[in-house]
Motif scaffolding. Structure first.
Motif, PDB file in Angstrom:
ATOM      1  N   MET A   1      46.755 -24.662  73.722  1.00  0.00           N
ATOM      2  CA  MET A   1      46.534 -23.293  74.107  1.00  0.00           C
ATOM      3  C   MET A   1      45.247 -22.673  73.456  1.00  0.00           C
ATOM      4  SD  MET A   1      47.760 -20.685  76.207  1.00  0.00           S
ATOM      5  CE  MET A   1      49.467 -20.954  76.253  1.00  0.00           C
ATOM      6  N   ILE A   2      44.523 -22.087  74.239  1.00  0.00           N
ATOM      7  CA  ILE A   2      43.266 -21.726  73.697  1.00  0.00           C
ATOM      8  C   ILE A   2      43.182 -20.452  73.836  1.00  0.00           C
ATOM      9  CG2 ILE A   2      40.619 -21.695  74.351  1.00  0.00           C
ATOM     10  CD1 ILE A   2      41.103 -24.327  75.742  1.00  0.00           C
ATOM     11  N   ASN A   3      43.088 -19.764  72.634  1.00  0.00           N
ATOM     12  CA  ASN A   3      42.976 -18.029  72.581  1.00  0.00           C
ATOM     13  C   ASN A   3      41.773 -17.755  72.165  1.00  0.00           C
ATOM     14  OD1 ASN A   3      46.150 -17.615  72.731  1.00  0.00           O
ATOM     15  ND2 ASN A   3      46.097 -19.157  71.380  1.00  0.00           N
ATOM     16  N   VAL A   4      41.099 -16.461  73.007  1.00  0.00           N
ATOM     17  CA  VAL A   4      39.646 -16.208  72.506  1.00  0.00           C
ATOM     18  C   VAL A   4      39.763 -14.592  72.666  1.00  0.00           C
ATOM     19  CG1 VAL A   4      37.391 -16.226  73.587  1.00  0.00           C
ATOM     20  CG2 VAL A   4      38.869 -17.992  73.925  1.00  0.00           C
ATOM     21  N   ILE A   5      38.839 -14.097  71.870  1.00  0.00           N
ATOM     22  CA  ILE A   5      38.870 -12.685  71.724  1.00  0.00           C
ATOM     23  C   ILE A   5      37.347 -12.337  71.856  1.00  0.00           C
ATOM     24  CG2 ILE A   5      38.683 -10.427  70.664  1.00  0.00           C
ATOM     25  CD1 ILE A   5      41.498 -11.216  69.570  1.00  0.00           C
ATOM     26  N   VAL A   6      36.922 -11.637  72.952  1.00  0.00           N
ATOM     27  CA  VAL A   6      35.210 -11.493  72.942  1.00  0.00           C
ATOM     28  C   VAL A   6      35.380  -9.878  72.827  1.00  0.00           C
ATOM     29  CG1 VAL A   6      33.288 -11.370  74.684  1.00  0.00           C
ATOM     30  CG2 VAL A   6      34.952 -13.351  74.459  1.00  0.00           C
ATOM     31  N   SER A   7      34.370  -9.361  71.989  1.00  0.00           N
ATOM     32  CA  SER A   7      33.900  -7.951  72.095  1.00  0.00           C
ATOM     33  C   SER A   7      32.579  -7.701  72.064  1.00  0.00           C
ATOM     34  CB  SER A   7      34.598  -7.302  70.603  1.00  0.00           C
ATOM     35  OG  SER A   7      33.966  -7.773  69.574  1.00  0.00           O
ATOM     36  N   TYR A   8      32.195  -6.462  72.583  1.00  0.00           N
ATOM     37  CA  TYR A   8      30.681  -5.903  72.814  1.00  0.00           C
ATOM     38  C   TYR A   8      30.759  -4.550  72.925  1.00  0.00           C
ATOM     39  CZ  TYR A   8      32.273  -6.314  77.633  1.00  0.00           C
ATOM     40  OH  TYR A   8      32.983  -6.006  78.969  1.00  0.00           O
ATOM     41  N   THR A   9      29.661  -3.952  72.548  1.00  0.00           N
ATOM     42  CA  THR A   9      29.359  -2.685  72.684  1.00  0.00           C
ATOM     43  C   THR A   9      28.144  -2.526  73.813  1.00  0.00           C
ATOM     44  OG1 THR A   9      29.955  -2.046  70.424  1.00  0.00           O
ATOM     45  CG2 THR A   9      28.905  -0.383  71.460  1.00  0.00           C
ATOM     46  N   ILE A  10      28.110  -1.561  74.586  1.00  0.00           N
ATOM     47  CA  ILE A  10      27.299  -1.174  75.686  1.00  0.00           C
ATOM     48  C   ILE A  10      26.854   0.156  75.647  1.00  0.00           C
ATOM     49  CG2 ILE A  10      28.333  -2.890  77.313  1.00  0.00           C
ATOM     50  CD1 ILE A  10      29.597  -0.837  78.851  1.00  0.00           C
ATOM     51  N   ASN A  11      25.682   0.492  76.346  1.00  0.00           N
ATOM     52  CA  ASN A  11      25.290   1.774  76.457  1.00  0.00           C
ATOM     53  C   ASN A  11      26.067   2.624  77.252  1.00  0.00           C
ATOM     54  OD1 ASN A  11      22.710   1.182  75.213  1.00  0.00           O
ATOM     55  ND2 ASN A  11      21.984   0.204  76.992  1.00  0.00           N
ATOM     56  N   PRO A  12      26.363   3.757  76.773  1.00  0.00           N
ATOM     57  CA  PRO A  12      27.172   4.783  77.540  1.00  0.00           C
ATOM     58  C   PRO A  12      26.991   4.894  79.111  1.00  0.00           C
ATOM     59  CG  PRO A  12      26.395   5.745  75.552  1.00  0.00           C
ATOM     60  CD  PRO A  12      25.802   4.396  75.511  1.00  0.00           C
ATOM     61  N   ASP A  13      25.711   4.880  79.495  1.00  0.00           N
ATOM     62  CA  ASP A  13      25.619   4.830  81.001  1.00  0.00           C
ATOM     63  C   ASP A  13      25.553   3.882  81.650  1.00  0.00           C
ATOM     64  OD1 ASP A  13      23.438   3.309  79.721  1.00  0.00           O
ATOM     65  OD2 ASP A  13      21.714   4.182  80.984  1.00  0.00           O
ATOM     66  N   PHE A  14      26.430   2.575  81.006  1.00  0.00           N
ATOM     67  CA  PHE A  14      26.694   1.525  81.880  1.00  0.00           C
ATOM     68  C   PHE A  14      28.232   1.489  81.845  1.00  0.00           C
ATOM     69  CE2 PHE A  14      27.240  -3.143  82.163  1.00  0.00           C
ATOM     70  CZ  PHE A  14      26.837  -3.281  83.437  1.00  0.00           C
ATOM     71  N   VAL A  15      29.094   2.336  81.154  1.00  0.00           N
ATOM     72  CA  VAL A  15      30.329   2.088  81.082  1.00  0.00           C
ATOM     73  C   VAL A  15      31.137   2.061  82.527  1.00  0.00           C
ATOM     74  CG1 VAL A  15      32.578   3.474  80.378  1.00  0.00           C
ATOM     75  CG2 VAL A  15      30.603   3.091  78.647  1.00  0.00           C
ATOM     76  N   SER A  16      30.865   2.877  83.390  1.00  0.00           N
ATOM     77  CA  SER A  16      31.451   3.084  84.639  1.00  0.00           C
ATOM     78  C   SER A  16      31.217   1.904  85.527  1.00  0.00           C
ATOM     79  CB  SER A  16      30.922   4.297  85.462  1.00  0.00           C
ATOM     80  OG  SER A  16      31.409   5.636  84.758  1.00  0.00           O
ATOM     81  N   GLU A  17      30.132   1.387  85.328  1.00  0.00           N
ATOM     82  CA  GLU A  17      29.667   0.109  86.329  1.00  0.00           C
ATOM     83  C   GLU A  17      30.448  -0.962  85.441  1.00  0.00           C
ATOM     84  OE1 GLU A  17      25.882  -2.635  87.387  1.00  0.00           O
ATOM     85  OE2 GLU A  17      25.532  -0.565  86.825  1.00  0.00           O
ATOM     86  N   ASN A  18      30.287  -1.086  84.179  1.00  0.00           N
ATOM     87  CA  ASN A  18      31.024  -2.228  83.603  1.00  0.00           C
ATOM     88  C   ASN A  18      32.670  -2.200  84.000  1.00  0.00           C
ATOM     89  OD1 ASN A  18      30.651  -4.183  81.616  1.00  0.00           O
ATOM     90  ND2 ASN A  18      32.210  -3.405  80.379  1.00  0.00           N
ATOM     91  N   LYS A  19      33.429  -1.049  84.047  1.00  0.00           N
ATOM     92  CA  LYS A  19      34.614  -1.270  84.386  1.00  0.00           C
ATOM     93  C   LYS A  19      34.715  -1.504  85.717  1.00  0.00           C
ATOM     94  CE  LYS A  19      36.120   2.778  81.249  1.00  0.00           C
ATOM     95  NZ  LYS A  19      36.577   4.171  81.281  1.00  0.00           N
ATOM     96  N   ALA A  20      33.909  -1.248  86.655  1.00  0.00           N
ATOM     97  CA  ALA A  20      33.931  -1.652  87.890  1.00  0.00           C
ATOM     98  C   ALA A  20      33.900  -2.984  88.071  1.00  0.00           C
ATOM     99  CB  ALA A  20      33.019  -0.786  88.692  1.00  0.00           C
ATOM    100  N   ASN A  21      32.827  -3.665  87.393  1.00  0.00           N
ATOM    101  CA  ASN A  21      32.500  -5.042  87.445  1.00  0.00           C
ATOM    102  C   ASN A  21      33.613  -5.895  86.878  1.00  0.00           C
ATOM    103  OD1 ASN A  21      30.171  -4.484  88.456  1.00  0.00           O
ATOM    104  ND2 ASN A  21      29.024  -4.560  86.480  1.00  0.00           N
ATOM    105  N   ILE A  22      34.362  -5.317  85.696  1.00  0.00           N
ATOM    106  CA  ILE A  22      35.626  -5.878  85.231  1.00  0.00           C
ATOM    107  C   ILE A  22      36.757  -5.954  86.284  1.00  0.00           C
ATOM    108  CG2 ILE A  22      37.599  -5.423  83.468  1.00  0.00           C
ATOM    109  CD1 ILE A  22      35.320  -4.363  81.569  1.00  0.00           C
ATOM    110  N   GLN A  23      36.671  -4.706  87.076  1.00  0.00           N
ATOM    111  CA  GLN A  23      37.913  -4.787  87.930  1.00  0.00           C
ATOM    112  C   GLN A  23      37.612  -5.760  89.058  1.00  0.00           C
ATOM    113  OE1 GLN A  23      40.951  -2.953  87.302  1.00  0.00           O
ATOM    114  NE2 GLN A  23      41.527  -4.030  88.894  1.00  0.00           N
ATOM    115  N   ASN A  24      36.563  -6.181  89.498  1.00  0.00           N
ATOM    116  CA  ASN A  24      35.954  -6.956  90.527  1.00  0.00           C
ATOM    117  C   ASN A  24      36.680  -8.195  90.136  1.00  0.00           C
ATOM    118  OD1 ASN A  24      34.966  -5.197  92.261  1.00  0.00           O
ATOM    119  ND2 ASN A  24      32.939  -5.396  91.318  1.00  0.00           N
ATOM    120  N   PHE A  25      36.347  -8.907  88.778  1.00  0.00           N
ATOM    121  CA  PHE A  25      36.836 -10.241  88.664  1.00  0.00           C
ATOM    122  C   PHE A  25      38.412 -10.174  88.214  1.00  0.00           C
ATOM    123  CE2 PHE A  25      35.464  -8.988  84.071  1.00  0.00           C
ATOM    124  CZ  PHE A  25      36.666  -9.606  83.514  1.00  0.00           C
ATOM    125  N   LEU A  26      38.661  -9.131  87.685  1.00  0.00           N
ATOM    126  CA  LEU A  26      40.330  -9.167  87.738  1.00  0.00           C
ATOM    127  C   LEU A  26      41.033  -9.148  88.803  1.00  0.00           C
ATOM    128  CD1 LEU A  26      40.790  -6.593  84.820  1.00  0.00           C
ATOM    129  CD2 LEU A  26      41.051  -9.027  84.291  1.00  0.00           C
TER     130      LEU A  26
END
Length: 95
Positions: A1-26
């Motif tokens: 089993m491969i277990n991975v945690i990825v973390s990153y901080t983005i600019n506040p003005d990119f949060v909505s777009e990032n959430k939408a992009n995440i929902q697309n790949f999910l």
């Protein structure tokens, strides 16, 4: 089993777009065999730090999941948004 945690901080003005992009790949991940991997995304209390937790039964499955076109597009857009060196990948070992 491969277990991975990825973390990153983005600019506040990119949060909505990032959430939408995440929902697309999910959504696209739902077309894959859900018994061979798990992928979850969280946002921290600061509202700009994202944490992705994933596990895969093997490297072949990990490669398949991480090469879904919408996931690659998410990564490109996220990276271009300016992460300011905050991107961190951690491999976890089971005990």
């Amino acid at each position: 089993m491969i277990n991975v945690i990825v973390s990153y901080t983005i600019n506040p003005d990119f949060v909505s777009e990032n959430k939408a992009n995440i929902q697309n790949f999910l959504n696209d991940f739902k077309n894959l065999n859900q018994e061979t991997f798990e992928y979850k995304v969280f946002i921290k209390e600061d509202g700009v730090t994202f944490v992705h937790y994933s596990n895969y039964i093997n490297e072949e499955v990990q490669h398949e999941v991480l090469n879904v076109p919408s996931f690659k597009e998410f990564q490109r857009l996220r990276d271009e948004s300016g992460l300011n060196g905050s991107h961190k990948v951690e491999i976890l070992q089971s005990i």
